[in-house]
Motif scaffolding. Structure first.
Motif, mmCIF file in Angstrom:
data_model
loop_
_atom_site.group_PDB
_atom_site.id
_atom_site.type_symbol
_atom_site.label_atom_id
_atom_site.label_comp_id
_atom_site.label_asym_id
_atom_site.label_seq_id
_atom_site.Cartn_x
_atom_site.Cartn_y
_atom_site.Cartn_z
ATOM 1 N N VAL A 1 -37.629 -73.186 -128.112
ATOM 2 C CA VAL A 1 -37.295 -72.022 -128.921
ATOM 3 C C VAL A 1 -35.947 -72.261 -129.577
ATOM 4 O O VAL A 1 -34.935 -72.449 -128.891
ATOM 5 N N ASN A 2 -35.941 -72.274 -130.894
ATOM 6 C CA ASN A 2 -34.694 -72.359 -131.638
ATOM 7 C C ASN A 2 -34.318 -70.947 -132.065
ATOM 8 O O ASN A 2 -34.871 -70.402 -133.020
ATOM 9 N N ASP A 3 -33.401 -70.352 -131.325
ATOM 10 C CA ASP A 3 -32.976 -68.972 -131.588
ATOM 11 C C ASP A 3 -31.910 -68.997 -132.668
ATOM 12 O O ASP A 3 -30.797 -69.478 -132.439
ATOM 13 N N ILE A 4 -32.253 -68.497 -133.858
ATOM 14 C CA ILE A 4 -31.322 -68.586 -134.990
ATOM 15 C C ILE A 4 -30.237 -67.507 -134.950
ATOM 16 O O ILE A 4 -29.341 -67.505 -135.794
ATOM 17 N N TYR A 5 -30.310 -66.617 -133.968
ATOM 18 C CA TYR A 5 -29.351 -65.515 -133.908
ATOM 19 C C TYR A 5 -28.091 -65.942 -133.165
ATOM 20 O O TYR A 5 -28.159 -66.805 -132.277
ATOM 21 N N PRO A 6 -26.940 -65.354 -133.509
ATOM 22 C CA PRO A 6 -26.728 -64.259 -134.465
ATOM 23 C C PRO A 6 -26.975 -64.688 -135.914
ATOM 24 O O PRO A 6 -26.574 -65.763 -136.324
#
Length: 234
Positions: free
Chosen positions: A185-190
């Motif tokens: 999972v590449n979490d782009i947040y913030p």
């Protein structure tokens, strides 16, 4: 920027991607208009080139755009993708993914899908089930395929379902993860709204942000395959 590698790094040993000195790793950028139109793919390629990796990879798919950002680098201008404006995750999963995977046989797929499903009022559970169907099809053609799922960008006018879907992604990834075929999972947040130019599409800062996170993760996956160093990125 957070990376959620849901497979222990040591499990990559013995399941290296199918690369020899004469072949390149085949990476498929998959998605809707957020993959087709913005320039994050070109910026991602530039990041990988800066890390001396583009001679070891190719971007595959049925699409080859001719936007300005797609043609600035002659090497990138030859690359492909599966970004399709207006496509829902459920459309991709049940109507298209098998053909695309069979035609290109990628080693790595990175996808960002669900924005159009939300815009059309589709059930979030159906979106997550579509993710699972896509991965099932990918593994049918390549049991060692590596999958990166990106959280989706904000929709300034409709953030509640976006947040709910993004919160569902890590649990789905853990459930569908396997030793042979890890899901990351590449979490782009913030990802602030100031990274959007029109409430939907990323501006240049947003494109850089997406490319930076994916570039770090892909650099690690590619180098882990080449060197056997499986220390996960932070």
């Amino acid at each position: 920027m957070k990376f959620r590698g849901v497979l222990a790094a040591a499990c990559l040993i013995g399941t290296a991607l199918a690369q020899t000195n004469d072949t390149k790793l085949r990476i498929m950028p998959l998605g809707d208009s957020l993959t087709e139109i913005p320039c994050w793919r070109a910026k991602l390629w530039a990041d990988l080139k800066a890390n001396n990796l583009t001679d070891k990879i190719e971007f595959v798919g049925s699409q080859n755009n001719t936007q300005e950002c797609d043609t600035e680098d002659p090497d990138f201008a030859k690359q492909h993708h599966e970004g399709h404006t207006g496509y829902l995750a459920i459309d991709v999963a049940y109507d298209h993914i098998e053909t695309w995977i069979n035609d290109t046989m990628p080693d790595i797929v990175t996808f960002m899908l669900g924005t159009d499903d939300i815009a059309k009022g589709k059930r979030l559970q159906d979106v997550v089930e579509a993710y699972g169907e896509m991965v099932h099809t990918m593994r049918h053609y390549n049991q060692y395929i590596k999958v990166i799922v990106n959280t989706i960008v904000p929709l300034a006018a409709n953030m509640i379902p976006v947040k709910k879907l993004n919160d569902m992604i890590p649990d789905w990834a853990r459930e569908d993860n396997t030793t042979k075929s890890p899901i990351y999972v590449n979490d782009i947040y913030p990802f602030p709204n100031t990274y959007l130019k029109d409430g939907v599409y990323p501006n240049e800062d947003g494109e850089e942000h997406i490319a930076s996170g994916l570039g770090s993760l892909l650099t690690w996956i590619i180098n882990a395959n080449l060197t056997g160093n499986v220390t996960e990125p932070s």
